[in-house]
Design a protein around this motif. Structure first.
Motif, PDB file in Angstrom:
ATOM      1  N   VAL A 108       0.833  -1.201   0.000  1.00 51.16           N
ATOM      2  CA  VAL A 108       0.000   0.000   0.000  1.00 51.16           C
ATOM      3  C   VAL A 108       0.868   1.251   0.000  1.00 51.16           C
ATOM      4  O   VAL A 108       0.614   2.203  -0.755  1.00 51.16           O
ATOM      5  CB  VAL A 108      -0.976  -0.013   1.198  1.00 51.16           C
ATOM      6  N   THR A 109       1.906   1.265   0.832  1.00 53.41           N
ATOM      7  CA  THR A 109       2.808   2.428   0.896  1.00 53.41           C
ATOM      8  C   THR A 109       3.497   2.655  -0.438  1.00 53.41           C
ATOM      9  O   THR A 109       3.569   3.784  -0.934  1.00 53.41           O
ATOM     10  CB  THR A 109       3.856   2.241   2.014  1.00 53.41           C
ATOM     11  N   PHE A 110       4.013   1.577  -1.039  1.00 49.04           N
ATOM     12  CA  PHE A 110       4.686   1.686  -2.336  1.00 49.04           C
ATOM     13  C   PHE A 110       3.733   2.250  -3.381  1.00 49.04           C
ATOM     14  O   PHE A 110       4.074   3.192  -4.101  1.00 49.04           O
ATOM     15  CB  PHE A 110       5.210   0.319  -2.790  1.00 49.04           C
ATOM     16  N   LEU A 111       2.551   1.671  -3.479  1.00 46.58           N
ATOM     17  CA  LEU A 111       1.595   2.116  -4.499  1.00 46.58           C
ATOM     18  C   LEU A 111       1.178   3.568  -4.282  1.00 46.58           C
ATOM     19  O   LEU A 111       1.082   4.339  -5.245  1.00 46.58           O
ATOM     20  CB  LEU A 111       0.373   1.200  -4.515  1.00 46.58           C
ATOM     21  N   LEU A 112       0.962   3.946  -3.036  1.00 50.37           N
ATOM     22  CA  LEU A 112       0.554   5.318  -2.749  1.00 50.37           C
ATOM     23  C   LEU A 112       1.670   6.315  -3.072  1.00 50.37           C
ATOM     24  O   LEU A 112       1.461   7.280  -3.818  1.00 50.37           O
ATOM     25  CB  LEU A 112       0.136   5.459  -1.282  1.00 50.37           C
ATOM     26  N   VAL A 113       2.855   6.068  -2.524  1.00 53.60           N
ATOM     27  CA  VAL A 113       3.942   7.038  -2.641  1.00 53.60           C
ATOM     28  C   VAL A 113       4.653   6.975  -3.992  1.00 53.60           C
ATOM     29  O   VAL A 113       5.016   8.003  -4.553  1.00 53.60           O
ATOM     30  CB  VAL A 113       4.963   6.837  -1.495  1.00 53.60           C
ATOM     31  N   ARG A 114       4.830   5.780  -4.537  1.00 53.55           N
ATOM     32  CA  ARG A 114       5.644   5.620  -5.745  1.00 53.55           C
ATOM     33  C   ARG A 114       4.841   5.499  -7.033  1.00 53.55           C
ATOM     34  O   ARG A 114       5.437   5.393  -8.103  1.00 53.55           O
ATOM     35  CB  ARG A 114       6.567   4.414  -5.589  1.00 53.55           C
ATOM     36  N   VAL A 115       3.517   5.520  -6.920  1.00 55.78           N
ATOM     37  CA  VAL A 115       2.693   5.516  -8.135  1.00 55.78           C
ATOM     38  C   VAL A 115       1.671   6.651  -8.080  1.00 55.78           C
ATOM     39  O   VAL A 115       1.710   7.561  -8.905  1.00 55.78           O
ATOM     40  CB  VAL A 115       1.991   4.150  -8.346  1.00 55.78           C
ATOM     41  N   VAL A 116       0.770   6.615  -7.092  1.00 52.29           N
ATOM     42  CA  VAL A 116      -0.322   7.595  -7.035  1.00 52.29           C
ATOM     43  C   VAL A 116       0.226   9.017  -6.876  1.00 52.29           C
ATOM     44  O   VAL A 116      -0.155   9.916  -7.631  1.00 52.29           O
ATOM     45  CB  VAL A 116      -1.314   7.241  -5.898  1.00 52.29           C
ATOM     46  N   LEU A 117       1.092   9.220  -5.899  1.00 54.42           N
ATOM     47  CA  LEU A 117       1.646  10.562  -5.682  1.00 54.42           C
ATOM     48  C   LEU A 117       2.786  10.875  -6.654  1.00 54.42           C
ATOM     49  O   LEU A 117       2.976  12.028  -7.039  1.00 54.42           O
ATOM     50  CB  LEU A 117       2.137  10.703  -4.231  1.00 54.42           C
ATOM     51  N   TRP A 118       3.541   9.859  -7.029  1.00 53.54           N
ATOM     52  CA  TRP A 118       4.693  10.028  -7.929  1.00 53.54           C
ATOM     53  C   TRP A 118       4.263  10.572  -9.286  1.00 53.54           C
ATOM     54  O   TRP A 118       4.904  11.464  -9.835  1.00 53.54           O
ATOM     55  CB  TRP A 118       5.386   8.680  -8.098  1.00 53.54           C
ATOM     56  N   THR A 119       3.201  10.020  -9.851  1.00 52.69           N
ATOM     57  CA  THR A 119       2.850  10.308 -11.240  1.00 52.69           C
ATOM     58  C   THR A 119       2.630  11.798 -11.511  1.00 52.69           C
ATOM     59  O   THR A 119       3.275  12.346 -12.410  1.00 52.69           O
ATOM     60  CB  THR A 119       1.648   9.449 -11.683  1.00 52.69           C
ATOM     61  N   PRO A 120       1.781  12.509 -10.774  1.00 50.85           N
ATOM     62  CA  PRO A 120       1.634  13.938 -11.080  1.00 50.85           C
ATOM     63  C   PRO A 120       2.880  14.753 -10.726  1.00 50.85           C
ATOM     64  O   PRO A 120       3.211  15.722 -11.415  1.00 50.85           O
ATOM     65  CB  PRO A 120       0.433  14.372 -10.229  1.00 50.85           C
TER      66      PRO A 120
END
Length: 181
Positions: A108-120
Motif C-alpha cells: 500500500v505504501t509503495f503504491l501510494l507514494v511511488r505511483v499515485v503521488l509520484w505520477t503527477p
C-alpha cells in the motif's frame, strides 16, 4: 517560480548527496555480494545519474528533491522489514500474521507514494526538465540533461514495473484468503 524550481532550493542538496552516496555503496554491494536483480542494478545507476545532477549541477531541480530523495523512501522501511523476514524464513513460519501485515503495509505504501503521488509530481518535474533540455544551447548541458531525463524515465518505468508485481501479489494474496474461507 519556475526558475526557482530549477535552480533554487540549495538547502536541500544534502538529500541528493546522501542518495548518491548510498547508491554508490549499494551498487557494488548489490552486484558482487547480494546478487541483486538487473532491475535493481539499473535502479542504482539511474539514481546515481539523477542524484548527481540534483547534487552537483546548478540546474538541479531541487524543488523536487525532498519528495524524490526523501519522502519516496518511506516505502523502504516496510520493504526492509519484509526482506528481513525473507532472509529468515523461520520468522515467516513463526509470525505469519506479522509477515502478511508487513507485506500489505509495504504494498500500500509503495503504491501510494511511488505511483499515485509520484505520477503527477513526476509529470510536473519532467515537463520542466524537458523544456530546459530543448531550450539549452550548450552540448554539454544537453548531454547532462539527456542522461538526467532518461534516467528519470527509467526510474519511473521501474516504479510502474514493480507496482504491477505488487498489485499481482496483493490480488493473488487476497484470492488465496477467499479460498480458505
Amino acid at each position: 517560480s519556475i526558475m526557482n524550481k530549477i535552480v533554487g532550493y540549495e538547502h536541500v542538496k544534502l538529500f541528493a548527496v546522501g542518495q548518491v552516496g548510498y547508491q554508490l555503496w549499494a551498487l557494488p554491494v548489490g552486484y558482487f555480494m547480494v546478487g541483486e536483480t538487473k532491475s535493481m542494478i539499473v535502479h542504482h545507476c539511474a539514481v546515481i545519474c539523477v542524484g548527481s545532477v540534483s547534487a552537483f549541477v546548478r540546474c538541479g531541480f531541487r524543488y523536487y528533491t525532498p519528495y524524490f530523495y526523501g519522502l519516496i523512501e518511506i516505502s523502504s522501511v516496510p520493504l526492509s522489514i519484509m526482506n528481513s523476514f525473507k532472509n529468515n524464513k523461520h520468522w515467516i513460519k513463526a509470525h505469519p500474521e506479522i509477515y502478511s501485515a508487513v507485506r500489505l503495509v509495504f504494498g500500500v505504501t509503495f503504491l501510494l507514494v511511488r505511483v499515485v503521488l509520484w505520477t503527477p509530481f513526476f509529470s510536473s518535474f519532467f515537463t520542466l526538465a524537458t523544456m530546459l533540455l530543448y531550450s539549452s544551447e550548450r552540448t554539454s548541458t544537453k548531454v547532462i540533461l539527456t542522461c538526467f531525463n532518461s534516467s528519470s524515465l527509467v526510474l519511473t518505468m521501474l516504479q510502474y514495473f514493480w507496482a504491477s508485481k505488487i498489485i499481482f501479489a496483493l490480488v493473488k494474496g487476497s484470492g488465496s484468503k477467499k479460498k480458505e474461507h
